[in-house]
Scaffold this motif. Structure first.
Motif, PDB file in Angstrom:
ATOM      1  N   ASN A 104       0.829  -1.211   0.000  1.00 59.77           N
ATOM      2  CA  ASN A 104       0.000   0.000   0.000  1.00 59.77           C
ATOM      3  C   ASN A 104       0.864   1.262   0.000  1.00 59.77           C
ATOM      4  OD1 ASN A 104      -2.379  -1.462  -0.008  1.00 59.77           O
ATOM      5  ND2 ASN A 104      -2.586  -1.439   2.218  1.00 59.77           N
ATOM      6  N   ALA A 105       1.924   1.259   0.785  1.00 64.26           N
ATOM      7  CA  ALA A 105       2.827   2.418   0.832  1.00 64.26           C
ATOM      8  C   ALA A 105       3.519   2.619  -0.516  1.00 64.26           C
ATOM      9  CB  ALA A 105       3.858   2.233   1.947  1.00 64.26           C
ATOM     10  N   ALA A 106       3.933   1.527  -1.144  1.00 63.66           N
ATOM     11  CA  ALA A 106       4.588   1.632  -2.455  1.00 63.66           C
ATOM     12  C   ALA A 106       3.627   2.226  -3.481  1.00 63.66           C
ATOM     13  CB  ALA A 106       5.070   0.263  -2.918  1.00 63.66           C
ATOM     14  N   ASN A 162       7.315   9.650  -5.466  1.00 55.21           N
ATOM     15  CA  ASN A 162       8.724   9.435  -5.154  1.00 55.21           C
ATOM     16  C   ASN A 162       9.079   8.001  -5.515  1.00 55.21           C
ATOM     17  OD1 ASN A 162      11.203   8.934  -3.880  1.00 55.21           O
ATOM     18  ND2 ASN A 162      10.744  10.274  -2.159  1.00 55.21           N
ATOM     19  N   VAL A 163       9.646   7.810  -6.716  1.00 54.33           N
ATOM     20  CA  VAL A 163       9.925   6.448  -7.186  1.00 54.33           C
ATOM     21  C   VAL A 163      10.996   5.748  -6.346  1.00 54.33           C
ATOM     22  CG1 VAL A 163       9.107   6.820  -9.535  1.00 54.33           C
ATOM     23  CG2 VAL A 163      11.498   7.281  -8.984  1.00 54.33           C
ATOM     24  N   GLU A 164      11.919   6.501  -5.762  1.00 51.12           N
ATOM     25  CA  GLU A 164      12.923   5.874  -4.902  1.00 51.12           C
ATOM     26  C   GLU A 164      12.269   5.306  -3.645  1.00 51.12           C
ATOM     27  OE1 GLU A 164      15.992   8.790  -4.259  1.00 51.12           O
ATOM     28  OE2 GLU A 164      17.046   8.187  -6.079  1.00 51.12           O
ATOM     29  N   LYS A 165      11.354   6.043  -3.064  1.00 54.50           N
ATOM     30  CA  LYS A 165      10.638   5.571  -1.876  1.00 54.50           C
ATOM     31  C   LYS A 165       9.706   4.418  -2.254  1.00 54.50           C
ATOM     32  CE  LYS A 165      10.475   6.446   2.511  1.00 54.50           C
ATOM     33  NZ  LYS A 165      11.647   6.239   3.344  1.00 54.50           N
ATOM     34  N   GLU A 166       9.117   4.473  -3.426  1.00 52.70           N
ATOM     35  CA  GLU A 166       8.299   3.355  -3.905  1.00 52.70           C
ATOM     36  C   GLU A 166       9.144   2.088  -3.944  1.00 52.70           C
ATOM     37  OE1 GLU A 166       5.772   1.991  -7.883  1.00 52.70           O
ATOM     38  OE2 GLU A 166       7.220   3.625  -8.025  1.00 52.70           O
ATOM     39  N   GLY A 167      10.348   2.192  -4.491  1.00 46.59           N
ATOM     40  CA  GLY A 167      11.263   1.046  -4.538  1.00 46.59           C
ATOM     41  C   GLY A 167      11.661   0.560  -3.155  1.00 46.59           C
ATOM     42  N   PHE A 168      11.831   1.496  -2.231  1.00 46.68           N
ATOM     43  CA  PHE A 168      12.166   1.165  -0.846  1.00 46.68           C
ATOM     44  C   PHE A 168      11.090   0.264  -0.254  1.00 46.68           C
ATOM     45  CE2 PHE A 168      11.620   2.106   3.676  1.00 46.68           C
ATOM     46  CZ  PHE A 168      12.909   1.995   4.184  1.00 46.68           C
ATOM     47  N   TYR A 169       9.826   0.639  -0.421  1.00 46.03           N
ATOM     48  CA  TYR A 169       8.728  -0.154   0.137  1.00 46.03           C
ATOM     49  C   TYR A 169       8.570  -1.490  -0.589  1.00 46.03           C
ATOM     50  CZ  TYR A 169       7.445   3.784   3.047  1.00 46.03           C
ATOM     51  OH  TYR A 169       7.461   4.784   3.991  1.00 46.03           O
ATOM     52  N   ILE A 170       8.843  -1.521  -1.879  1.00 49.42           N
ATOM     53  CA  ILE A 170       8.807  -2.791  -2.612  1.00 49.42           C
ATOM     54  C   ILE A 170       9.904  -3.711  -2.093  1.00 49.42           C
ATOM     55  CG2 ILE A 170       9.183  -3.864  -4.867  1.00 49.42           C
ATOM     56  CD1 ILE A 170       7.763  -1.356  -6.066  1.00 49.42           C
ATOM     57  N   ASP A 171      11.106  -3.180  -1.899  1.00 53.66           N
ATOM     58  CA  ASP A 171      12.200  -3.978  -1.338  1.00 53.66           C
ATOM     59  C   ASP A 171      11.827  -4.532   0.039  1.00 53.66           C
ATOM     60  OD1 ASP A 171      13.839  -3.503  -3.524  1.00 53.66           O
ATOM     61  OD2 ASP A 171      14.951  -1.874  -2.552  1.00 53.66           O
ATOM     62  N   GLN A 172      11.197  -3.690   0.851  1.00 55.40           N
ATOM     63  CA  GLN A 172      10.799  -4.117   2.190  1.00 55.40           C
ATOM     64  C   GLN A 172       9.747  -5.232   2.099  1.00 55.40           C
ATOM     65  OE1 GLN A 172       8.970  -1.067   4.640  1.00 55.40           O
ATOM     66  NE2 GLN A 172       9.852  -1.975   6.472  1.00 55.40           N
ATOM     67  N   ALA A 173       8.766  -5.075   1.248  1.00 53.59           N
ATOM     68  CA  ALA A 173       7.735  -6.100   1.077  1.00 53.59           C
ATOM     69  C   ALA A 173       8.348  -7.420   0.620  1.00 53.59           C
ATOM     70  CB  ALA A 173       6.684  -5.631   0.071  1.00 53.59           C
TER      71      ALA A 173
END
Length: 78
Positions: free
Chosen positions: A35-37, A44-55
């Motif tokens: 959901n955050a991604a 913010n595509v970098e933050k989107e990637g951050f949340y995808i990495d975390q998931a």
């Protein structure tokens, strides 16, 4: 200031935390990260990637546990 993208220490922290979570907590965290991604996708595509990495990191732990549980149940049943 920390970057918006994932760094090695993030993965290390997430892996350690995932080990202490039960399966419902892992599923909740994964859903929350997705959901955050999605929310970051247009901002913010970098933050989107951050949340995808975390998931994906928490998903790895969930998959490993479910695979192990299935293996144990199959071994005991035979």
């Amino acid at each position: 200031m920390r970057p918006d993208y994932t760094i090695q220490s993030d993965w290390d922290t997430w892996r350690e935390h995932a080990k202490s979570c039960d399966i419902p907590a892992l599923r909740h965290i994964i859903k929350d990260c997705h959901n955050a991604a999605r929310a970051m996708a247009d901002h913010n595509v970098e933050k989107e990637g951050f949340y995808i990495d975390q998931a994906l990191t928490y998903s790895d732990e969930l998959r490993n546990r479910l695979t192990l549980r299935s293996y144990i149940e199959t071994s005991i049943g035979s």
